[in-house]
Write a protein that holds these residues in place. Structure first.
Motif, PDB file in Angstrom:
ATOM      1  N   VAL A 262       0.817  -1.207   0.000  1.00 25.43           N
ATOM      2  CA  VAL A 262       0.000   0.000   0.000  1.00 25.43           C
ATOM      3  C   VAL A 262       0.852   1.258   0.000  1.00 25.43           C
ATOM      4  O   VAL A 262       0.540   2.249  -0.677  1.00 25.43           O
ATOM      5  N   SER A 263       1.947   1.246   0.753  1.00 26.27           N
ATOM      6  CA  SER A 263       2.764   2.447   0.942  1.00 26.27           C
ATOM      7  C   SER A 263       3.206   3.118  -0.359  1.00 26.27           C
ATOM      8  O   SER A 263       3.138   4.347  -0.468  1.00 26.27           O
ATOM      9  N   PRO A 264       3.675   2.388  -1.386  1.00 24.62           N
ATOM     10  CA  PRO A 264       4.147   3.072  -2.598  1.00 24.62           C
ATOM     11  C   PRO A 264       3.066   3.861  -3.323  1.00 24.62           C
ATOM     12  O   PRO A 264       3.376   4.717  -4.145  1.00 24.62           O
ATOM     13  N   HIS A 265       1.787   3.571  -3.031  1.00 23.01           N
ATOM     14  CA  HIS A 265       0.684   4.227  -3.743  1.00 23.01           C
ATOM     15  C   HIS A 265      -0.169   5.092  -2.815  1.00 23.01           C
ATOM     16  O   HIS A 265      -1.266   5.492  -3.185  1.00 23.01           O
ATOM     17  N   ALA A 266       0.357   5.401  -1.636  1.00 25.20           N
ATOM     18  CA  ALA A 266      -0.430   6.127  -0.641  1.00 25.20           C
ATOM     19  C   ALA A 266      -0.240   7.630  -0.707  1.00 25.20           C
ATOM     20  O   ALA A 266      -0.821   8.352   0.102  1.00 25.20           O
ATOM     21  N   ALA A 267       0.571   8.132  -1.667  1.00 22.02           N
ATOM     22  CA  ALA A 267       0.818   9.576  -1.806  1.00 22.02           C
ATOM     23  C   ALA A 267       1.236  10.143  -0.452  1.00 22.02           C
ATOM     24  O   ALA A 267       2.212   9.695   0.137  1.00 22.02           O
ATOM     25  N   ASP A 268       0.468  11.117   0.099  1.00 20.51           N
ATOM     26  CA  ASP A 268       0.832  11.715   1.384  1.00 20.51           C
ATOM     27  C   ASP A 268       0.071  11.068   2.532  1.00 20.51           C
ATOM     28  O   ASP A 268       0.010  11.621   3.632  1.00 20.51           O
ATOM     29  N   GLY A 269      -0.511   9.885   2.296  1.00 22.82           N
ATOM     30  CA  GLY A 269      -1.232   9.184   3.350  1.00 22.82           C
ATOM     31  C   GLY A 269      -0.292   8.517   4.335  1.00 22.82           C
ATOM     32  O   GLY A 269       0.907   8.363   4.089  1.00 22.82           O
ATOM     33  N   VAL A 270      -0.847   8.119   5.483  1.00 22.88           N
ATOM     34  CA  VAL A 270      -0.078   7.448   6.538  1.00 22.88           C
ATOM     35  C   VAL A 270      -0.511   5.988   6.594  1.00 22.88           C
ATOM     36  O   VAL A 270      -1.703   5.689   6.735  1.00 22.88           O
TER      37      VAL A 270
END
Length: 331
Positions: A262-270
């Motif tokens: 998920v992290s590589p596609h989370a933009a500025d999300g946590v």
């Protein structure tokens, strides 16, 4: 024959413009003898320029990469371009702001007065743009327009210009009168932050859609920008949250996918790891519907959705999707 220093500058300029130079052609171009050419090449080498001798029927020279940085020679356009790039270096997010500022100071010290005046008139605020919103590279702004906008903002003079609308159907440019506040670069595009005198509000204009009119208007006393932070103000306008740089809608959900996926596609999300195949994602967007759609893009089960407005947006989105899957409605 020209002075040695002038010949060396001409020789260096020619070596930079072409990979290989035959010795006789280079000597003829500089109007010097082959012997003088060899001496000038040796002088450049003493200054730190790695000039290599090229073997061949006529022999020749090539400017190669060296082990240390020699004095550099730029023409006017290169010097201005380099200064603009150094001013906008903060937008790269690479942590080179201090080095760029020192390099710009060094470059400015050796610039002739006519170039220093142009560079001093260019004041830019770089805004780091995340991948979620507008700001991808697009039409290029004219360098002369950027200089005009920055000069008007620096001189605090009312600016008049024609602004081309975003939609082709409204192709007639609209005249604007503004108090220019700041020139901003964000995500490969340039923007003017200004107080629109006719609309009585702050506006952010695309610089590539601006055609300045001359002369500029009277001087003005600068207004206080909401929040007093240009970068935060521009980010907030792009995110639809007014003067706050945060998203107007922010929510969270548990995804049935590992955090590493998920992290590589989370933009500025946590992203919080909850197990080998579960993670919690907290993200923001300009509406609850777009936030629900963004969570669905991960193509996995979504659970524990918060807050309630985001759950309601999922209900509406599911209803729309169901109607779309059912096919065309009966006439």
């Amino acid at each position: 024959m020209r002075k040695t220093s002038a010949r060396l500058l001409s020789l260096l300029s020619l070596l930079q413009a072409r990979r290989d130079w035959p010795g006789p052609a280079l000597a003829e171009r500089l109007d010097i003898s082959p012997r003088t050419l060899r001496r000038d090449v040796d002088r450049l080498r003493e200054l730190g320029y790695p000039v290599l001798a090229v073997k061949g029927p006529d022999g020749g020279y090539r400017l190669d990469a060296g082990t240390r940085l020699p004095p550099l020679l730029f023409d006017d356009e290169q010097a201005v371009a380099l200064a603009v790039a150094l001013r906008t270096a903060a937008a790269t997010g690479a942590g080179i702001e201090d080095g760029a500022a020192r390099a710009l100071t060094t470059l400015r010290q050796v610039m002739p007065a006519r170039l220093r005046h142009r560079i001093d008139a260019l004041h830019v605020t770089p805004v780091v743009a995340s991948v979620e919103g507008p700001g991808s590279p697009g039409p290029q702004a004219d360098a002369g327009v950027l200089m005009t906008l920055s000069a008007a903002a620096r001189a605090r003079e009312v600016l008049r210009f024609d602004h081309t609308p975003a939609h082709p159907a409204d192709a007639v440019p609209s005249p604007r009168r503004v108090e220019p506040h700041h020139l901003v670069t964000r995500g490969g595009r340039w923007y003017l932050v200004a107080w629109d005198l006719d609309r009585g509000d702050w506006r952010v204009f695309r610089a590539d859609r601006i055609t300045p009119r001359t002369p500029t208007g009277p001087r003005f006393t600068p207004r206080e920008l909401p929040g007093k932070d240009v970068a935060a103000f521009v980010t907030g306008r792009f995110r639809g949250s007014g003067e706050s740089p945060d998203w107007p809608c922010r929510g969270r959900a548990v995804l049935r996918s590992p955090a590493s996926a998920v992290s590589p596609h989370a933009a500025d999300g946590v992203v919080e790891e909850l197990g080998p195949d579960r993670c919690r994602l907290t993200i923001g967007s300009w509406s609850w519907a777009s936030l629900a759609a963004a969570l669905c893009l991960f193509d996995t089960d979504v659970e524990d959705v918060e807050p309630p407005p985001l759950r309601e947006a999922f209900v509406r989105l599911a209803d729309r999707c169901a109607r779309a899957a059912a096919g065309p409605a009966a006439p």
